[in-house]
Design a protein around this motif. Structure first.
Motif: not given
Length: 280
Positions: A234-255
């Motif tokens: 279910t985690l994979e169905d909802y792309a949770i891992r991808s979402g977490i990765l992109h969350t950190f990268l969004a913060s990184f890019n904003r910084t």
């Protein structure tokens, strides 16, 4: 040491609360009530004027918001003495930017996270060849009560800001969701919180003490056709891992965007570490 804390918001106050046991503190904030409130919690001297806060200080912690740098620098720069160390915790504000407004000062960039209030923080200090070994040891000892101290090149500071500075907020969102899942399954909110936190503590202990890859520990818990693999699917169905990765990268890019064009190898301190993170 005599330490001046300029800016008494969450991070400045956290640093002050961690250091007051060992050092003499003076506090300054453009809103005096913030400094006065902090001084009611710890032994420290509140200064109404900036000059009074910094004139006798050995080290000055600059803990204002990055957008307020130009306002404070015009007042602060003329007051600084050559022997004083200026420690900046301003996110996205490069060494080059700081050196432009404090050209005659010994400047150290620091990136802490809020867990420092409990002595469990991640404290990133930027390598700078102008620092003597004695000064590095002094800074290492000074900030160790706040948590784990890491020396790293400035090229890594934006990544540290995203991973350990913003990271706790993302963890709290995940924990909140876990607690609410527990409530949905029938636990009282207090019990769901208690069970979730204990589960997280145990999981971290397994990671730290087993020295195994997270995936290997995950497989140990996962039985064929069982409950855990159903949840993982279910985690994979909802792309949770991808979402977490992109969350950190969004913060990184904003910084990185906040850092601006000055954040380049030609304008940052010479990197003697060749990209290696050190925990002295």
């Amino acid at each position: 040491m005599h330490i001046a804390i300029i800016g008494c918001g969450n991070m400045g106050a956290g640093i002050a609360k961690s250091l007051h046991t060992y050092h003499q503190l003076t506090l300054y904030d453009r809103y005096p009530a913030a400094a006065q409130s902090l001084a009611r919690q710890i032994p420290a001297t509140v200064c109404q004027e900036l000059v009074s806060a910094v004139e006798e200080a050995d080290l000055i912690v600059l803990a204002v918001k990055p957008q307020n740098l130009s306002d404070i620098s015009d007042q602060l720069a003329p007051l600084l003495k050559p022997h004083q160390i200026l420690v900046s915790i301003l996110a996205g504000t490069t060494y080059a930017s700081l050196k432009q407004v404090f050209p005659h000062s010994i400047i150290v960039r620091m990136m802490p996270n809020l867990a420092l209030v409990h002595g469990k923080g991640v404290i990133g200090l930027v390598e700078n060849p102008i620092l003597s070994e004695k000064q590095k040891l002094l800074l290492q000892a000074l900030f160790e009560p706040l948590g784990a101290v890491y020396w790293l090149p400035e090229s890594k500071i934006d990544a540290l800001t995203a991973l350990t500075g913003s990271g706790p907020a993302f963890v709290f969102v995940l924990v909140e969701a876990m607690i609410e899942a527990g409530i949905y399954m029938g636990f009282q909110a207090s019990d769901a919180k208690l069970l979730t936190l204990q589960m997280l503590k145990g999981s971290i202990a397994l990671l730290e003490e087993s020295n195994k890859h997270p995936g290997e520990l995950k497989w140990q818990i996962t039985s064929p056709g069982g409950t855990t693999i159903e949840g993982l699917k279910t985690l994979e169905d909802y792309a949770i891992r991808s979402g977490i990765l992109h969350t950190f990268l969004a913060s990184f890019n904003r910084t990185k965007n906040l850092s601006g064009p000055l954040n380049s190898p030609s304008t940052t301190p010479k990197d003697e570490t060749k990209g290696l993170l050190t925990n002295d």
